[in-house]
Design a protein around this motif. Structure first.
Motif, PDB file in Angstrom:
ATOM      1  N   SER A   1       0.822  -1.209   0.000  1.00 53.08           N
ATOM      2  CA  SER A   1       0.000   0.000   0.000  1.00 53.08           C
ATOM      3  C   SER A   1       0.858   1.262   0.000  1.00 53.08           C
ATOM      4  N   LEU A   2       1.889   1.269   0.840  1.00 57.98           N
ATOM      5  CA  LEU A   2       2.767   2.440   0.896  1.00 57.98           C
ATOM      6  C   LEU A   2       3.528   2.614  -0.417  1.00 57.98           C
ATOM      7  N   HIS A   3       3.927   1.505  -1.022  1.00 56.68           N
ATOM      8  CA  HIS A   3       4.630   1.586  -2.312  1.00 56.68           C
ATOM      9  C   HIS A   3       3.730   2.199  -3.388  1.00 56.68           C
ATOM     10  N   VAL A   4       2.432   1.824  -3.359  1.00 57.08           N
ATOM     11  CA  VAL A   4       1.482   2.401  -4.326  1.00 57.08           C
ATOM     12  C   VAL A   4       1.491   3.918  -4.214  1.00 57.08           C
ATOM     13  N   GLU A   5       1.405   4.415  -2.990  1.00 59.92           N
ATOM     14  CA  GLU A   5       1.361   5.862  -2.779  1.00 59.92           C
ATOM     15  C   GLU A   5       2.686   6.528  -3.133  1.00 59.92           C
ATOM     16  N   GLU A   6       3.794   5.874  -2.817  1.00 57.06           N
ATOM     17  CA  GLU A   6       5.111   6.447  -3.133  1.00 57.06           C
ATOM     18  C   GLU A   6       5.356   6.471  -4.646  1.00 57.06           C
ATOM     19  N   ILE A   7       4.934   5.426  -5.343  1.00 53.50           N
ATOM     20  CA  ILE A   7       5.076   5.396  -6.805  1.00 53.50           C
ATOM     21  C   ILE A   7       4.259   6.515  -7.440  1.00 53.50           C
ATOM     22  N   ARG A   8       3.037   6.676  -6.971  1.00 57.37           N
ATOM     23  CA  ARG A   8       2.176   7.751  -7.487  1.00 57.37           C
ATOM     24  C   ARG A   8       2.808   9.116  -7.235  1.00 57.37           C
ATOM     25  N   LEU A   9       3.313   9.310  -6.022  1.00 49.22           N
ATOM     26  CA  LEU A   9       3.908  10.605  -5.671  1.00 49.22           C
ATOM     27  C   LEU A   9       5.149  10.884  -6.511  1.00 49.22           C
ATOM     28  N   SER A  10       5.990   9.880  -6.685  1.00 48.89           N
ATOM     29  CA  SER A  10       7.207  10.073  -7.482  1.00 48.89           C
ATOM     30  C   SER A  10       6.865  10.437  -8.917  1.00 48.89           C
ATOM     31  N   ARG A  11       5.887   9.765  -9.481  1.00 45.55           N
ATOM     32  CA  ARG A  11       5.489  10.071 -10.861  1.00 45.55           C
ATOM     33  C   ARG A  11       4.898  11.471 -10.969  1.00 45.55           C
ATOM     34  N   THR A  12       4.106  11.854  -9.979  1.00 41.59           N
ATOM     35  CA  THR A  12       3.549  13.212  -9.976  1.00 41.59           C
ATOM     36  C   THR A  12       4.663  14.253  -9.912  1.00 41.59           C
ATOM     37  N   ASN A  13       5.629  14.027  -9.041  1.00 43.08           N
ATOM     38  CA  ASN A  13       6.740  14.972  -8.899  1.00 43.08           C
ATOM     39  C   ASN A  13       7.570  15.054 -10.172  1.00 43.08           C
ATOM     40  N   ILE A  14       7.798  13.912 -10.814  1.00 45.15           N
ATOM     41  CA  ILE A  14       8.541  13.899 -12.074  1.00 45.15           C
ATOM     42  C   ILE A  14       7.806  14.715 -13.129  1.00 45.15           C
ATOM     43  N   ALA A  15       6.501  14.466 -13.247  1.00 50.41           N
ATOM     44  CA  ALA A  15       5.707  15.176 -14.254  1.00 50.41           C
ATOM     45  C   ALA A  15       5.717  16.682 -14.004  1.00 50.41           C
ATOM     46  N   LYS A  16       5.533  17.080 -12.753  1.00 45.46           N
ATOM     47  CA  LYS A  16       5.506  18.513 -12.439  1.00 45.46           C
ATOM     48  C   LYS A  16       6.866  19.159 -12.653  1.00 45.46           C
ATOM     49  N   THR A  17       7.922  18.423 -12.338  1.00 49.62           N
ATOM     50  CA  THR A  17       9.265  18.955 -12.579  1.00 49.62           C
ATOM     51  C   THR A  17       9.488  19.219 -14.065  1.00 49.62           C
ATOM     52  N   LEU A  18       8.911  18.364 -14.902  1.00 49.54           N
ATOM     53  CA  LEU A  18       9.055  18.522 -16.352  1.00 49.54           C
ATOM     54  C   LEU A  18       8.068  19.534 -16.934  1.00 49.54           C
ATOM     55  N   GLY A  19       7.201  20.091 -16.081  1.00 48.05           N
ATOM     56  CA  GLY A  19       6.301  21.147 -16.548  1.00 48.05           C
ATOM     57  C   GLY A  19       4.891  20.708 -16.860  1.00 48.05           C
ATOM     58  N   TYR A  20       4.527  19.493 -16.466  1.00 46.36           N
ATOM     59  CA  TYR A  20       3.179  18.987 -16.731  1.00 46.36           C
ATOM     60  C   TYR A  20       2.314  19.115 -15.486  1.00 46.36           C
ATOM     61  N   LYS A  21       1.009  19.130 -15.691  1.00 44.63           N
ATOM     62  CA  LYS A  21       0.067  19.245 -14.585  1.00 44.63           C
ATOM     63  C   LYS A  21       0.099  17.992 -13.711  1.00 44.63           C
ATOM     64  N   ASN A  22       0.173  16.829 -14.355  1.00 44.36           N
ATOM     65  CA  ASN A  22       0.228  15.563 -13.631  1.00 44.36           C
ATOM     66  C   ASN A  22       0.796  14.496 -14.571  1.00 44.36           C
ATOM     67  N   PHE A  23       0.911  13.279 -14.079  1.00 37.60           N
ATOM     68  CA  PHE A  23       1.538  12.218 -14.861  1.00 37.60           C
ATOM     69  C   PHE A  23       0.699  11.834 -16.077  1.00 37.60           C
ATOM     70  N   VAL A  24      -0.622  11.902 -15.945  1.00 37.68           N
ATOM     71  CA  VAL A  24      -1.491  11.594 -17.091  1.00 37.68           C
ATOM     72  C   VAL A  24      -1.260  12.613 -18.200  1.00 37.68           C
ATOM     73  N   ASP A  25      -1.177  13.864 -17.829  1.00 39.40           N
ATOM     74  CA  ASP A  25      -0.922  14.931 -18.800  1.00 39.40           C
ATOM     75  C   ASP A  25       0.395  14.675 -19.536  1.00 39.40           C
ATOM     76  N   MET A  26       1.408  14.238 -18.807  1.00 41.47           N
ATOM     77  CA  MET A  26       2.692  13.916 -19.414  1.00 41.47           C
ATOM     78  C   MET A  26       2.587  12.711 -20.336  1.00 41.47           C
ATOM     79  N   SER A  27       1.863  11.705 -19.892  1.00 38.99           N
ATOM     80  CA  SER A  27       1.711  10.481 -20.682  1.00 38.99           C
ATOM     81  C   SER A  27       1.073  10.746 -22.039  1.00 38.99           C
ATOM     82  N   MET A  28       0.166  11.709 -22.095  1.00 40.20           N
ATOM     83  CA  MET A  28      -0.563  11.984 -23.330  1.00 40.20           C
ATOM     84  C   MET A  28       0.330  12.542 -24.436  1.00 40.20           C
TER      85      MET A  28
END
Length: 725
Positions: A294-321
């Motif tokens: 459960s904690l890994h799920v949340e940490e994976i989500r958070l890391s992906r969100t942070n990566i996307a925002k660092t690259l200038g995207y709103k969220n990871f889905v926005d980056m994926s598109m």
């Protein structure tokens, strides 16, 4: 100096994050070079095909070591030219040299993977993984070089007179570099690197715990009554002693090859419940604490969100598109909502009918549970459609199916497929085929087929069927495309040839459609040839489209021949077969829609995963969600540790596109001339263009409009909802 950085084709396969440093250049550790001289290595051949009967692990390791090193040194030389302002033209001085450097490495890599999956005794897992990692590390360099990225993006910005294909190649390099953090400031790069490293660690721990959890559950069954309806292969797979599979005892596990067949065939409701409970409870906080994810799920989500925002995207889905045919979340939502409007009411009706059927046959319950559906579904399908896999299997001999498949493709795409004898292979069962086109007397492509399961030397994973691109189309290197199709169909028995289940026939058609996109590419550069650079949600389109032909009466007649009578599949059985494929179609579609939206929500919000599930479940699911037991996001490996993050919807999307594509053939009716015209149009777009154009544009060129969801619903037999006009 910076270490060689990892990366991978973002368009062709998946997003890979890798460390990024400010400094230029690479520290290259010299690999161990084998003793075989290049001219003696059977991977280097004159007739275009590897000498598989002479290839050894040492050959592959020696070749990949030299080729990877040559590739990395070549990139250093290109970077030096960029630094010294010696680049006259991006394609002549950067991209084409990279193709020439990369071609032999990619071929060796493809041959090694073919051996690994086709004959694991010749290429053990540890040996292949070493080759794979060495090649992957080398190939990454072109997408993690700041100087190469800068030169290409500058050329793009200057809008020089480039062809559509050249522009796509450059945009591929540009987006690869951007998503690998090459455009970040030093401070942001540090944040990016931290989150990338954290993500890799969390994914590895998540995957490891799930693999351990899959092995935890087992039930010893001694009652023959529980296994009375089991097919022979399931009895053998669960028997403690496979040679005594009729006598037992039997061990029930939740391993992927047997879990779903056990739910489908086990008549004991309590045994099914225990299996289901163990399967969905993996990784939960209520199970073994050391295996909780459960904690890994949340940490994976958070890391992906942070990566996307660092690259200038709103969220990871926005980056994926960035790398999807759909283009944006809003379009995905629109299509999924349209499908749900039709599927949800139909699902309710399907499950009501299934409950009434189950009660008539002895269930005696007020409602169905998730662990009931597979068992009673199989029973109902048998009664409604006289559907028997073993009886149907007698109509599908492998050789007849292959001949009919080849005839269909020859007619649709104006090609000729011929088996070539005298070709060396990794096993005596393997056959090689040349592909010819009217414009050339020489073959334009070729492929191997390795059809049979071989327990002694063939790797068996959860997915046991593969299409491997061994060599890509490239006019730069004058390379023909070659591929390998590897299956695990039953072995012939004496004079009786191998026969396929209908699902195996469908898999064969899907994999061959996938293969054709690799083989029939007409692009100039391998960077956009075949499946490379195709948007992730369109990669499966050609395979799904070809599988639609299995519901054409004339095609079924061409691929069937009863093992006893020699008869074609009778029309009444064919009609029932078509109906059986639509059985509980709405239930299945709602499940895929739910998982798709769950994936998108998990990668675009910070709401706790259980709250996301509780919110979404009733919108898509009719059956009850058991929140104290069911922790399916904690074992949703496809999106959390594999390649489907913010892309699970691609399964439904590609099926929708494929159904719409096939509807163009359907609209042609029985008119052979029109069918061939549609086939030529598909050949000239989806198969020829590969990743050299955006998939949405390719669809418009083929269909003359944007995609519609209606053909998919029609193929599933779903009725219009009352509120739908």
């Amino acid at each position: 100096m910076a270490l060689v950085r990892l990366g991978r084709s973002l368009f062709s396969k998946r997003v890979v994050y890798s460390p990024n440093r400010k400094e230029h250049g690479y520290v290259v550790l010299l690999p161990e070079i084998g003793e075989d001289a290049v001219e003696k290595n059977p991977l280097y051949h004159n007739d275009g095909l590897p000498k598989f009967n002479e290839i050894t692990i040492e050959n592959c390791r020696a070749a990949i070591s030299k080729q990877s090193l040559d590739y990395e040194v070549g990139i250093q030389e290109i970077e030096e030219k960029i630094k010294n302002n010696q680049i006259q033209d991006v394609f002549e001085d950067i991209i084409e040299p990279l193709e020439k450097l990369g071609n032999p490495m990619e071929t060796t890599w493809g041959v090694s993977k073919t051996l690994y999956l086709g004959n694991n005794t010749l290429m053990p897992t540890s040996s292949y993984m070493a080759i794979h990692e060495r090649a992957r590390r080398a190939r990454a360099a072109k997408f993690t070089s700041k100087s190469i990225h800068g030169a290409i993006t500058e050329d793009l910005a200057n809008r020089k007179n480039r062809s559509t294909e050249q522009t796509r190649v450059m945009r591929k390099f540009a987006i690869e570099g951007k998503l690998n953090g090459l455009e970040l400031s030093e401070r942001d790069a540090d944040v990016f690197n931290y989150n990338s490293s954290k993500l890799t660690k969390q994914k590895t721990e998540f995957k490891t715990k799930n693999e351990v959890a899959l092995k935890q559950h087992s039930q010893l069954i001694r009652d023959p009554g529980i296994v009375r309806d089991f097919p022979e292969n399931l009895l053998k797979a669960t028997a403690i002693d496979p040679s005594q599979y009729m006598n037992g005892p039997w061990k029930f596990t939740i391993q992927p090859p047997v879990y779903m067949p056990l739910l489908e065939h086990c008549p004991d409701r309590e045994v099914r419940w225990l299996l289901w409970k163990s399967y969905v409870n993996r990784g939960s906080n209520t199970g073994e604490k050391e295996l909780s994810t459960s904690l890994h799920v949340e940490e994976i989500r958070l890391s992906r969100t942070n990566i996307a925002k660092t690259l200038g995207y709103k969220n990871f889905v926005d980056m994926s598109m960035e790398t999807k045919m759909a283009g944006n979340r809003e379009e995905v939502n629109r299509v999924l909502d349209l499908l749900l409007q039709r599927a949800k009411p139909s699902q309710d009706e399907e499950l009501n009918n299934l409950l009434m059927f189950a009660n008539e046959k002895g269930l005696r319950a007020n409602r169905l549970e998730l662990w009931d559906v597979p068992y009673w579904r199989r029973k109902q399908k048998i009664i409604l459609f006289d559907y028997d896999d073993n009886k149907l299997k007698n109509f599908f001999p492998l050789n007849t199916v292959l001949n009919g498949l080849f005839q269909l493709c020859e007619k649709l795409f104006n090609i000729v497929i011929k088996m070539r004898t005298g070709v060396t292979t990794w096993h005596k069962d393997v056959k090689f085929y040349d592909v010819f086109e009217p414009h050339s007397s020489a073959p334009v492509a070729g492929f191997y087929i390795d059809p049979y399961a071989r327990s002694e030397d063939k790797l068996r994973l959860q997915n046991s069927d593969w299409m491997i691109g061994m060599q890509s189309k490239s006019q730069v290197t004058d390379s023909k495309p070659y591929a390998a199709l590897i299956f695990n169909f039953e072995l012939p028995r004496g004079d009786l040839q191998s026969h396929l289940t209908f699902n195996e026939v469908r898999t064969l058609f899907q994999k061959f459609g996938h293969c054709l996109q690799h083989l029939l590419s007409r692009t100039y550069y391998s960077e956009v040839a075949g499946l490379s650079n195709v948007e992730w949600d369109a990669v499966e389109v050609s395979g799904h489209m070809l599988a639609h032909w299995l519901f054409n009466q004339s095609v079924i007649e061409s691929i069937t021949c009863h093992s006893g009578s020699g008869d074609k599949l009778p029309k009444p059985i064919f009609e029932n077969l078509c109906k059986a494929q639509q059985h509980l179609a709405a239930y299945d579609l709602c499940n895929e829609l739910y998982l798709s939206v769950l994936d998108l929500e998990l990668h675009s919000t910070n709401t706790y995963w259980l709250d996301v599930v509780k919110h979404l479940w009733p919108q898509y699911k009719t059956l009850e969600f058991h929140s104290k037991i069911d922790a399916h996001p904690c074992n949703f490996t496809q999106i959390l540790s594999e390649e489907w993050a913010a892309a699970y919807y691609s399964h439904v999307w590609s099926r929708m596109i494929a159904a719409d594509v096939y509807s163009a053939f359907y609209e042609a009716g029985e008119d052979e001339r029109q069918i061939r015209e549609v086939g030529k149009r598909f050949r000239d777009t989806f198969l020829a263009l590969g990743g050299s154009q955006h998939s949405s544009q390719i669809f418009r060129e083929f269909r003359g409009r944007d995609p519609s969801h209606k053909a998919l619903l029609k193929s599933l037999g779903l009725k219009k909802a009352k509120q739908e006009s």
